[in-house]
Design an enzyme around this catalytic site. Structure first.
Site, PDB file in Angstrom:
ATOM      1  N   GLU A   2       9.650   0.642  10.607  1.00 18.66           N
ATOM      2  CA  GLU A   2      10.665   1.685  10.388  1.00 18.66           C
ATOM      3  C   GLU A   2       9.959   3.007  10.626  1.00 18.66           C
ATOM      4  OE1 GLU A   2      13.773   1.338   9.939  1.00 18.66           O
ATOM      5  OE2 GLU A   2      13.889  -0.789   9.478  1.00 18.66           O
ATOM      6  N   ALA A   6       3.478   7.204  15.513  1.00 23.65           N
ATOM      7  CA  ALA A   6       2.096   7.113  16.011  1.00 23.65           C
ATOM      8  C   ALA A   6       1.339   6.006  15.280  1.00 23.65           C
ATOM      9  CB  ALA A   6       1.390   8.455  15.821  1.00 23.65           C
ATOM     10  N   LYS A  39       0.861  -1.194   0.000  1.00 24.52           N
ATOM     11  CA  LYS A  39       0.000   0.000   0.000  1.00 24.52           C
ATOM     12  C   LYS A  39       0.889   1.232   0.000  1.00 24.52           C
ATOM     13  CE  LYS A  39      -1.919   2.861   2.413  1.00 24.52           C
ATOM     14  NZ  LYS A  39      -1.779   4.304   2.082  1.00 24.52           N
ATOM     15  N   GLU A  80       9.160  15.063  15.830  1.00 26.51           N
ATOM     16  CA  GLU A  80       9.681  15.032  14.467  1.00 26.51           C
ATOM     17  C   GLU A  80       8.899  16.045  13.610  1.00 26.51           C
ATOM     18  OE1 GLU A  80       8.697  11.507  12.190  1.00 26.51           O
ATOM     19  OE2 GLU A  80      10.696  11.525  11.329  1.00 26.51           O
ATOM     20  N   CYS A  94      13.375  10.436   7.368  1.00 27.74           N
ATOM     21  CA  CYS A  94      13.235   9.882   8.718  1.00 27.74           C
ATOM     22  C   CYS A  94      14.535  10.043   9.502  1.00 27.74           C
ATOM     23  CB  CYS A  94      12.824   8.423   8.636  1.00 27.74           C
ATOM     24  SG  CYS A  94      13.877   7.474   7.536  1.00 27.74           S
TER      25      CYS A  94
END
Ligand code: NAD
Length: 505
Positions: A273, A254, A199, A408, A307
């Protein structure tokens, strides 16, 4: 209208025109779901729009997959696994992976332009992504045969330990490196002998669809299925599907937590990840110019939407003024604009929603007393008014507990801290819930290694940043994830161990 405004309007029109023309050349022919080797409309017949973040125009309407479509895709994947893929040799899998790499490499320019349109990333960086995607398939093609299992003679027993694929795996990826993340997922899953339902992110579904168009004739039907759609619909249906035996998720911490919870219901193996808030530590021995170049790349590459971005700078007091002055000058020199231009350093963020999210953090930083050394909002440039642009931003003076430091931001925003006491600095560097990556900039080999060990994170660069080499495992400590990508360890994440104990009596 002033002549400046007229010029800006003309430039915006020209960019829109260029993007429409490029879209005609590089968009996938099919924007449906890819299930069982066919492009099919969504069960509910619905679509969603993917937007060009540079112009704000709709790039394409894409099939909006939901639970029923994921059911079909999982069924198609199991059929492909049972009827063909589970029986193919490692050599055949190797050839399929190599053919996928060849197809990507034959289309670097067009795939890069497509990625640039859909995500907003500078095309020069998109080319690095596309080549990296091909490299993933080559790497796993290279190690696929080195997986023979073990045997053991143990007295009256003869033991075999073999690695078996899970069967059907579910994979969900984010929008920041759409094709690269697809390759990080698909290559090891296929190498290990699985079939997959992937996806892509709803913001950037096009390169995954173009990839399956390009490899349609080399990958057996049903081995790879792509179901675009929203996270709560298609994503949750993939990660919570009772017939998916392994879930691999890349995205925010989250959502990663939700994915892990839903996998608990079926005791499904999960690799995650997730996000990061990585520290970069600059020692005083280093030439400020070197530090500036590395720090700038660590935070502003891919518009800060990495990231592993080095988003907290810890610079030693003795070189802080020079490094910060150099950073401000480097930011001034950055070319912000049309990501299709080879000279562009910073493109738009992926979506309006992401701009708003970044601006909210900048507001928080202002309220918390942050001093903005550069940037702090959207560029004051009419030619960029259609796009999701945010200025490269440097903030000093925040308390390390501020939300703008702890969370972040996932944008071109760097929080700066000066240090002179190593232990105090390291306590702050590790005082976040994340532990994905870190950077150390020094020519002192002992300090470099000590610091690399002291940072609580899964990947540390010494005197470089972002360069990820297949073979060197990548993944997070703490709430940055579980599992490693890019390595032989990844192959194991897509396999389960079977022991066969044969009695010789
Ligand atoms: P996100 O978590 O919002 O979405 C990621 C993917 O999950 C998307 O495909 C989305 O549709 C899907 N999703 C959303 N809700 C879901 C749900 N309830 N169930 C299942 N799937 C769901 O993250 P994002 O905003 O797309 O990506 C940015 C995040 O990804 C950042 O936190 C970044 O650090 C992280 N990231 C991590 C790595 C890594 O290797 N550690 C790499 C790239 C991005």
């Amino acid at each position: 209208m002033s002549s400046d405004s007229e010029t800006a309007t003309a430039r915006r029109d020209a960019v829109r025109e260029r993007h429409r023309e490029t879209a005609d050349e590089v968009l996938p022919e099919h924007t449906d779901l890819y299930v069982g080797g066919e492009f099919v409309a969504a069960d509910a017949g619905e679509t969603f729009d993917t937007i060009d973040p540079t112009t704000g125009e709709v790039l394409a309407s894409v099939a909006r997959g939901t639970e029923a479509d994921v059911d079909d895709a999982v069924e198609a994947a199991w059929t492909a696994f049972d009827e063909e893929w589970s029986g193919v040799s490692a050599g055949r899998r190797q050839r399929v992976l190599t053919s996928i790499a060849d197809a990507i490499e034959a289309n670097v320019e067009d795939l890069a332009r497509l990625e640039s349109l859909d995500n907003g990333k500078p095309v020069s960086e998109a080319k690095i992504d596309v080549r990296g995607a091909a490299e993933q398939f080559r790497f796993f093609a290279g190690i696929v045969r080195e997986n023979p299992g073990e045997t053991m003679n143990a007295g009256s027993r003869y033991g075999q330990v073999i690695k078996e694929p899970y069967g059907v795996v579910g994979q969900v990826i984010p929008w920041n490196f759409p094709l690269l993340m697809a390759s990080w997922k698909l290559a090891p899953a296929l190498a290990a002998g699985n079939c997959t339902v992937l996806k892509p992110a709803e913001q950037t579904p096009l390169s995954a669809l173009r990839l399956v168009e390009l490899v349609d004739d080399v990958v057996p039907d049903g081995v790879v299925n792509v179901v675009p759609g929203y996270g709560e619909e298609a994503g949750a249906a993939v990660t919570g599907h009772p017939d998916v035996r392994k879930v691999a998720f890349t995205g925010s911490t989250a959502v990663g937590k939700q994915v892990m919870k839903s996998a608990a219901d079926t005791v499904t193996d999960v690799t995650l990840e997730l996000g990061g808030k990585s520290p970069v530590v600059v020692f005083p021995d280093v030439h400020p110019k070197k530090a500036v170049a590395l720090v700038k790349a660590a935070i502003f590459y891919n518009t800060g939407e990495c990231c592993e971005a080095g988003s907290r700078l810890f610079v030693h007091e003795d070189v802080a003024d020079d490094v910060l002055e150099g950073l401000v000058a480097a930011i001034d020199d950055m070319t912000i604009g049309d990501p299709l231009d080879e000279e562009t350093d910073l493109g738009p963020k992926v979506s309006r929603e992401q701009v708003d999210r970044t601006l909210e953090f900048l507001e928080t930083a202002k309220e918390d007393g942050g001093e903005f050394l550069a940037g702090g909002g959207q560029p004051d440039d009419e030619t960029l008014a259609d796009g999701c642009f945010v200025e490269p931003t440097l903030i000093e003076g925040l308390d390390h507990d501020s939300e703008a430091v702890q969370e972040e931001i996932f944008g071109p925003v760097l929080d700066v801290f000066r240090w002179d006491d190593y232990d105090e600095m390291m306590a702050l560097a590790n005082d976040v819930e994340y532990g994905l990556a870190g950077g150390v900039i020094t020519d002192d080999i002992t300090k470099a290694n000590t610091t690399a060990r002291d940072i609580e994170a899964g990947y540390i660069w010494i005197n470089s940043y972002h360069d990820l080499v297949p073979g060197l495992p990548f993944g997070g400590y703490k709430q940055s994830g579980i599992g490693r990508e890019l390595s032989a360890e990844t192959l194991e994440h897509y396999q389960q161990t079977k022991t066969i104990n044969l009695s010789l009596r």
